[in-house]
Design a protein around this motif. Structure first.
Motif, short mmCIF file in Angstrom:
data_model
loop_
_atom_site.label_atom_id
_atom_site.label_comp_id
_atom_site.label_asym_id
_atom_site.label_seq_id
_atom_site.Cartn_x
_atom_site.Cartn_y
_atom_site.Cartn_z
N GLN A 189 -16.99 22.07 66.79
CA GLN A 189 -16.85 23.45 67.24
C GLN A 189 -18.14 24.23 67.03
N VAL A 190 -18.69 24.12 65.81
CA VAL A 190 -19.88 24.90 65.51
C VAL A 190 -21.06 24.38 66.32
N SER A 191 -21.06 23.08 66.55
CA SER A 191 -22.14 22.49 67.33
C SER A 191 -22.07 23.01 68.77
N GLN A 192 -20.86 22.99 69.34
CA GLN A 192 -20.70 23.49 70.72
C GLN A 192 -21.09 24.96 70.80
N TYR A 193 -20.66 25.71 69.80
CA TYR A 193 -20.90 27.15 69.82
C TYR A 193 -22.38 27.47 69.70
N LEU A 194 -23.09 26.69 68.89
CA LEU A 194 -24.47 27.07 68.55
C LEU A 194 -25.57 26.31 69.28
#
Lengths: 315, 320
Positions: A178-183
């Protein structure tokens, strides 16, 4: 005998570790969820309650303490030591503090995800317990203006050129997806527009896979840090699981797994043991991660259920 | 007031120990049966390596390690143990010294730190290896027998005022019996329990809270909950900072106050208590470090080595 021991342990946990945020009737109601669907009802309840003694719950006071430690021990102290190393170890404390204040003033803390999500929500308490000015907090859109380069790719340019460091924050990193996709896009665009800034990431908890992912070159390039790293021993049914070593003889881990799977399937059909098979036994005052076994947190929408550490799920 | 943020500390990945640490002149480690202690001893580069054999572990000659210098004190008294160690270490002048505090007896560690300062040593490197987990979770036993006597570490005792109010700042670990002995000895004092939090791993806080709940009357008192404080299990400088804040809070309320410090949690916290005493407690006065006398101690309490912490313990106050 073991029932009394288990109950005594839970009562001690409630008072001494969970700060009375979980009430005894909640525990009793939760135990009553187990009605003999997986195997003998009494044995189910014994296994459930024993698993509950291993659950890691962090109440309001402890979460604030984690936020204090994250800032003091993993942002302030390393930066102060770096400044001292640069200035020389015999430099006066007043000079070092002044240099630290300048460094802090050129830092912005940014919550990962939507402002209504837990990471950003916790930044309020992070600011509070560490006595930080609200000017040190931002979000990506407040911090950067989006420009397009010749090839039409986005690059983010700083609105405030005095900022030299952005620290992204989240409470828990699961798989890191999730954080990877978001950032990923944002970090690339920031590096494109303002390559000289330092990009860091801090979280309270992260799985080993998640923190490794965030430390990849295109993300935080070794500058992602968490207070507590959760390796596979924090998965309830992993071969190296840490929760149940030293368990009494009547406790059978396979039985607990069967229990978690049978009831978990009814509650969360596609993630009976938690999101991405997380199998965690972890919860906070502000929410319970979906990587935790659903038998602890599901609020009973598909199947009647009384959670003990309720999760406030996204719709 | 000391700014404890300036002191150097950092974690080291297990596989990088020999690369990340410099070569020392003397390495001292307290021998026990934990793999993490022997692994670090062999991993650190040093001209000389000394095993300190604490009598509390009760090793027989056949159990002792071979191939390095051994110091085998004859008594559990900290003065005897530290004097024996210093005699073996020889002249410390200009030497770089590393002490692996992981297996140290707390009272010896506290006295050794004060003795180093007394001998004019400017600094030493302390290292501590974090376990993956404790052997029996909340049932892990550390001290196995005590004499029943609670006393100050030699030389770190109080110059107390008879009529002063008494405060006990207790580093809370897994050993409920030790907590109980200290609390009973200072019956009538106001207690500030300092929990090791963040703990070495997230499950350890609850384990220690359950153990501490078994400490008897003290755990039922309102000050046990109301005065609860926290200091990281793996940071001596933040621990010293926490103690400083508590003592300042006590002193702001006025009156003559005797402060008793009893670090019963990790060895890192014991080092932190010692650092606070050297930098602030000694000059304030009426601050003493007290322990129950342990006669025997478990040789092995943990599984695995998670990471190594290194701390530069400066024994002179940094410039204000």
């Amino acid at each position: 005998m073991y029932k009394e021991e288990c109950e005594e342990k839970l009562r001690n946990l409630v008072i001494h570790a969970w700060d009375d945020e979980i009430k005894w009737p909640q525990i009793e109601q939760w135990a009553e969820n187990f009605i003999g669907t997986a195997f003998d009802q009494e044995r189910e309840r014994d296994h459930g309650l024993f698993a509950l003694t291993r659950f890691m719950y962090f109440g309001r006071r402890l979460v604030r303490e984690l936020l204090r430690s994250l800032y003091r021990d993993h942002f302030e102290a390393p930066l102060m030591q770096r400044i001292r190393r640069n200035y020389g170890s015999e430099t006066s404390g007043a000079v070092l503090r002044s240099a630290y204040s300048s460094e802090l003033a050129s830092t912005r803390f940014i919550g990962v995800g939507n402002p209504a999500e837990s990471g950003a929500h916790l930044l309020y308490f992070f600011r509070q317990v560490n006595h930080l000015s609200k000017e040190l907090f931002s979000d990506i859109h407040e911090a950067f203006v989006v420009r397009l380069d010749e090839s039409g790719r986005e690059r983010y340019e700083q609105r405030n050129g005095g900022v030299s460091r952005y620290v992204f924050f989240d409470d828990l990193v699961g798989s890191g997806d999730q954080v990877s996709q978001y950032l990923k896009t944002s970090l690339r665009a920031i590096r494109q527009g303002t390559p000289e800034v330092e990009l860091r990431f801090l979280s309270l908890f992260a799985t080993s896979a998640g923190i490794d992912r965030l430390n990849e070159k295109q993300l935080f390039d070794g500058k992602a840090f968490c207070l507590f790293e959760l390796d596979d021993s924090y998965k309830a049914f992993d071969a190296n699981s840490r929760y149940f070593s030293g368990a009494p003889e009547w406790f059978v881990l396979n039985d607990l797994q069967q229990l978690a799977r049978v009831y978990g399937s009814a509650l969360q059909p596609r993630r009976a043991l938690g999101y991405k098979d997380g199998q965690l036994l972890l919860g906070f005052s502000h929410n319970t991660p979906d990587n935790t076994l659903p038998i602890f947190w599901d609020e009973g929408i598909r199947h009647p259920w009384s959670p003990v550490f309720q999760r406030y799920d996204k719709k | 007031m000391i700014d404890y943020a300036v002191f150097y500390r950092r974690p080291i990945q297990v596989e990088r120990i020999s690369k990340e640490l410099p070569r020392f002149d003397i390495l001292v480690s307290a021998f026990n049966s934990s793999d993490r202690v022997s692994g670090v001893f062999s991993g650190i580069n040093s001209v000389r390596k000394i095993w300190l054999i604490h009598p509390e572990y009760q090793y027989l000659p056949v159990d002792l390690p071979e191939g390095h210098e051994l110091v085998h004190p004859t008594s559990t008294d900290e003065v005897v143990q530290v004097n024996a160690l210093l005699a073996q270490m020889g002249d410390l002048n200009g030497k770089s010294i590393c002490v692996d505090i992981t297996g140290f007896m707390r009272h010896v560690l506290v006295f050794l730190t004060a003795k180093f300062e007394n001998l004019g040593l400017h600094q030493f490197t302390a290292v501590y290896s974090e376990p993956q987990t404790y052997l029996k979770q909340e049932h892990t036993s550390f001290s196995t027998t005590t004499s029943g006597v609670v006393r100050p570490v030699r030389g770190l005792g109080p110059s107390t005022t008879g009529s002063a109010k008494e405060f006990l700042i207790l580093g809370v670990g897994y050993d409920d019996r030790l907590i109980s002995e200290v609390a009973n000895n200072k019956d009538g004092s106001v207690v500030f329990p300092v929990f090791a939090f963040p703990s070495l791993s997230p499950d350890m806080y609850q384990q220690s809270a359950i153990r501490a709940a078994a400490s008897g009357e003290v755990a039922l008192r309102s000050d046990w909950v109301g005065n609860r404080r926290f200091a990281p299990a793996n940071d001596p400088f933040s621990t010293a900072n926490t103690l400083s804040a508590i003592v300042n809070e006590i002193d702001r309320k006025g009156g003559a106050n005797n402060i008793y410090l009893s670090p019963l949690s990790t060895k890192v916290q014991a080092l932190g208590f010692s650092i606070y005493w050297l930098f602030e407690g000694r000059s304030r006065g009426a601050v003493s470090i007290i322990f129950p006398e342990c006669l025997t101690y478990s040789r092995e309490t943990s599984i695995g080595l998670k990471r190594l912490w290194t701390y530069t313990v400066e024994l002179r106050r940094p410039p204000a």
